[in-house]
Design a protein around this motif. Sequence first.
Motif, PDB file in Angstrom:
ATOM      1  N   VAL A 160     -33.750   5.126 -34.321  1.00 41.80           N
ATOM      2  CA  VAL A 160     -34.112   5.572 -35.617  1.00 41.80           C
ATOM      3  C   VAL A 160     -34.273   4.486 -36.470  1.00 41.80           C
ATOM      4  O   VAL A 160     -35.409   4.641 -37.502  1.00 41.80           O
ATOM      5  CB  VAL A 160     -33.037   6.878 -35.809  1.00 41.80           C
ATOM      6  CG1 VAL A 160     -33.343   7.321 -37.202  1.00 41.80           C
ATOM      7  CG2 VAL A 160     -32.854   7.758 -34.953  1.00 41.80           C
ATOM      8  N   LYS A 161     -33.318   3.664 -36.752  1.00 45.63           N
ATOM      9  CA  LYS A 161     -33.487   2.666 -37.619  1.00 45.63           C
ATOM     10  C   LYS A 161     -34.956   1.839 -37.529  1.00 45.63           C
ATOM     11  O   LYS A 161     -35.463   1.577 -38.420  1.00 45.63           O
ATOM     12  CB  LYS A 161     -32.359   1.734 -37.720  1.00 45.63           C
ATOM     13  CG  LYS A 161     -32.388   0.598 -38.773  1.00 45.63           C
ATOM     14  CD  LYS A 161     -31.072  -0.358 -38.533  1.00 45.63           C
ATOM     15  CE  LYS A 161     -31.247  -1.349 -39.611  1.00 45.63           C
ATOM     16  NZ  LYS A 161     -30.228  -2.287 -39.414  1.00 45.63           N
ATOM     17  N   GLU A 162     -35.205   1.516 -36.292  1.00 45.10           N
ATOM     18  CA  GLU A 162     -36.218   0.718 -35.891  1.00 45.10           C
ATOM     19  C   GLU A 162     -37.455   1.691 -36.435  1.00 45.10           C
ATOM     20  O   GLU A 162     -38.684   0.973 -36.677  1.00 45.10           O
ATOM     21  CB  GLU A 162     -36.223   0.499 -34.497  1.00 45.10           C
ATOM     22  CG  GLU A 162     -35.280  -0.688 -34.425  1.00 45.10           C
ATOM     23  CD  GLU A 162     -35.381  -2.041 -35.056  1.00 45.10           C
ATOM     24  OE1 GLU A 162     -36.450  -2.504 -35.328  1.00 45.10           O
ATOM     25  OE2 GLU A 162     -34.376  -2.637 -35.458  1.00 45.10           O
ATOM     26  N   ALA A 163     -37.527   2.883 -35.977  1.00 46.40           N
ATOM     27  CA  ALA A 163     -38.644   3.681 -36.447  1.00 46.40           C
ATOM     28  C   ALA A 163     -38.938   3.846 -37.767  1.00 46.40           C
ATOM     29  O   ALA A 163     -40.130   3.790 -38.193  1.00 46.40           O
ATOM     30  CB  ALA A 163     -38.383   5.257 -35.912  1.00 46.40           C
ATOM     31  N   LYS A 164     -37.552   4.012 -38.586  1.00 47.80           N
ATOM     32  CA  LYS A 164     -38.184   3.853 -40.136  1.00 47.80           C
ATOM     33  C   LYS A 164     -38.647   2.693 -40.455  1.00 47.80           C
ATOM     34  O   LYS A 164     -39.261   2.681 -41.256  1.00 47.80           O
ATOM     35  CB  LYS A 164     -36.638   4.389 -40.820  1.00 47.80           C
ATOM     36  CG  LYS A 164     -36.027   5.679 -40.441  1.00 47.80           C
ATOM     37  CD  LYS A 164     -35.056   5.780 -41.299  1.00 47.80           C
ATOM     38  CE  LYS A 164     -34.449   7.403 -41.022  1.00 47.80           C
ATOM     39  NZ  LYS A 164     -33.103   7.430 -41.474  1.00 47.80           N
ATOM     40  N   ASN A 165     -38.246   1.454 -39.964  1.00 44.45           N
ATOM     41  CA  ASN A 165     -38.791   0.014 -40.457  1.00 44.45           C
ATOM     42  C   ASN A 165     -40.041   0.160 -39.892  1.00 44.45           C
ATOM     43  O   ASN A 165     -40.921  -0.586 -40.716  1.00 44.45           O
ATOM     44  CB  ASN A 165     -37.951  -1.133 -39.759  1.00 44.45           C
ATOM     45  CG  ASN A 165     -36.477  -1.026 -40.446  1.00 44.45           C
ATOM     46  OD1 ASN A 165     -36.406  -0.881 -41.553  1.00 44.45           O
ATOM     47  ND2 ASN A 165     -35.585  -1.543 -39.828  1.00 44.45           N
TER      48      ASN A 165
END
Length: 54
Positions: A44-49
């Motif tokens: 999720v964090k990587e998708a937001k980034n």
Amino acid sequence: MATRQGKKDNRLSEKEAMHIAETTDVSPKQAKDLAEKHGKEKAVKEAKNFKAEG
């Protein structure tokens, strides 16, 4: 067929991929790719980034 002992299974189910896709505006395929590369916990964090950079 050999199993991957000692490695986590970072594959996402369709439901998990759809949830990440809906909350971060990446495609389900991109969500699955990010999870395989970075792990489920960071997907999720990587998708937001990923979306912020793109």
